[in-house]
Each structure stands twice: as structure tokens, then as C-alpha cells.
Scaffold this active site. Sequence first.
Site, short mmCIF file in Angstrom:
data_model
loop_
_atom_site.label_atom_id
_atom_site.label_comp_id
_atom_site.label_asym_id
_atom_site.label_seq_id
_atom_site.Cartn_x
_atom_site.Cartn_y
_atom_site.Cartn_z
N GLU A 118 0.96 -1.12 0.07
CA GLU A 118 0.04 -0.06 0.03
C GLU A 118 1.03 0.99 0.04
O GLU A 118 2.04 1.13 0.53
CB GLU A 118 -1.09 0.04 1.38
CG GLU A 118 -2.02 -0.92 1.24
CD GLU A 118 -1.45 -2.29 2.10
OE1 GLU A 118 -2.37 -3.24 2.09
OE2 GLU A 118 -0.57 -2.05 2.70
N TYR A 135 7.59 2.17 -7.69
CA TYR A 135 7.02 1.17 -7.61
C TYR A 135 6.57 0.69 -9.23
O TYR A 135 6.83 -0.39 -9.88
CB TYR A 135 5.98 0.97 -6.96
CG TYR A 135 6.18 1.07 -5.31
CD1 TYR A 135 5.36 1.90 -4.52
CD2 TYR A 135 7.24 0.70 -4.72
CE1 TYR A 135 5.40 2.19 -3.26
CE2 TYR A 135 7.61 0.95 -3.46
CZ TYR A 135 6.72 1.66 -2.84
OH TYR A 135 7.02 1.74 -1.54
#
Length: 183
Positions: A103, A115
Site C-alpha cells: 500500500e 514501484y
Amino acid sequence: MHLDDIPQVMAIERRVFSLAWTSGIYRRELTANPWSHYRVLRATVASLPPLLAYGGIWQMGDAAHVPTIATHPDVTGRQLGSYLLLKLVLLSIEMGCFEITLEVRASNQRAQALYLRHGFENVGTRRRYYSDNNEDAIIMTRSHLDPTQVRSELIAVETQLQSIWGAETAGRLLPRTPSHPPD
Ligand SMILES: CC(C)(COP(=O)(O)OP(=O)(O)OC[C@H]1O[C@@H](n2cnc3c(N)ncnc32)[C@H](O)[C@@H]1OP(=O)(O)O)[C@@H](O)C(=O)NCCC(=O)NCCS
């Protein structure tokens, strides 16, 4: 990561996270959570902060979860976060995981860029996930983990680290990732 790393971890944690974990949480993670695996990047040259980055995974069956990752604020933007993230992905593969999830705050563009840069995709949202300001969390997942692919990404990042940090420092910082897993 060792218990005696916690003071340096906390020195970074308090600087980079508004909802910082406590040293007690790290102690429990290292001593009482059999599914957690934390790693740190240590500097071997005196001119650098002794602990450069840290992060971990929780192995949950054949999937992994990244509970935290952070780079020392004085050395961000120099591929250390990428190196550590890919090492955690490889670790999760070595533990039999086929996907890895995390998250990230909806407002944390830099982390999302990290990411996305390394194969994670936005797969959903957890509404009002962060208790300090009810901010949403973006759920990001890298699936169909392929060790050969991750190894080649790591080798590419190591090459970038050599150019960013210089062969001397990078050479002493990092063991080379073999292109194929050891027999
Ligand atoms: C997110 C974080 C771990 C990235 O670590 P890092 O060591 O700076 O990462 P890298 O140098 O490997 O950068 C990787 C990518 O992140 C993004 N990035 C890094 N620094 C950035 C910056 N200053 N601005 C925008 N994007 C940036 C870029 O996409 C970068 O790829 P590129 O350098 O090829 O363009 C680091 O910024 C950090 O510790 N942030 C605070 C803690 C945090 O938010 N952790 C994640 C919680 S989900």
C-alpha cells in the site's frame, strides 16, 4: 536487519514517515513475527550515513507484502531504493512467492514512481486507510514474478549504482548479482 539497527532505522523512520512506526514495532517484527524478513543497506564508507536504506517483506503463503521501505533522506534519488526493492522482490521469489503487494499513500508520487518503475501496477484503493489524515492507499502489485527478469533488472540497477556512486564506493557497497541463480 538486526535489533541493534533499530536506533538508526528509527532516525530515518521519524524523518520520512508522518505515521512512523515505533522501535517497539520493529523489535516485535524482528523477534516475534515469523513471516517477516527485514533487510538494510549498510554503508562501508565513513562519508555515508551508516544505514542507507531499509525495508522488508511479510511472506503470506505464496504471496509477499512490503510493509515498509525507506531510504535515508540524505541519499535519495541515487537508486538505493530501487536496489533494495528489487532485492526484496528477489527474496520473495526465493521464498516461493508469485506476487508481491504493498500500500502507498495516494499523495506519495515519488514512491509510486519507484514501484511503477519496477513493475508494480495499481490494482485498487483502500479508502481512508491512513489514520492520521484519512488518506486513501493505492494498492500496488507486481505479479507473475520471474527470477530471471528480476535478476536482469537488478544487474541494470547495479550498473547505474556504479556510475552514480563510482566503482570504488559501489564496488564496496554491493556484492554483484549473478545473472543466474547459484546451482
Ligand atoms: C520512496 C523512496 C524509498 C525512493 O527511494 P530512492 O532511494 O530515492 O529511490 P531511487 O533512487 O531508486 O529512485 C527510484 C525512482 O523513484 C522515483 N524518484 C526517486 N527520487 C525522486 C524524486 N526526487 N522525485 C521524483 N521521483 C523520484 C523515480 O521514479 C526514480 O526512478 P529514476 O531515478 O529512474 O527516475 C524514498 O524516496 C523514501 O524513502 N521516501 C520516504 C519513505 C516512503 O515514502 N517510503 C515508501 C512508503 S510506501
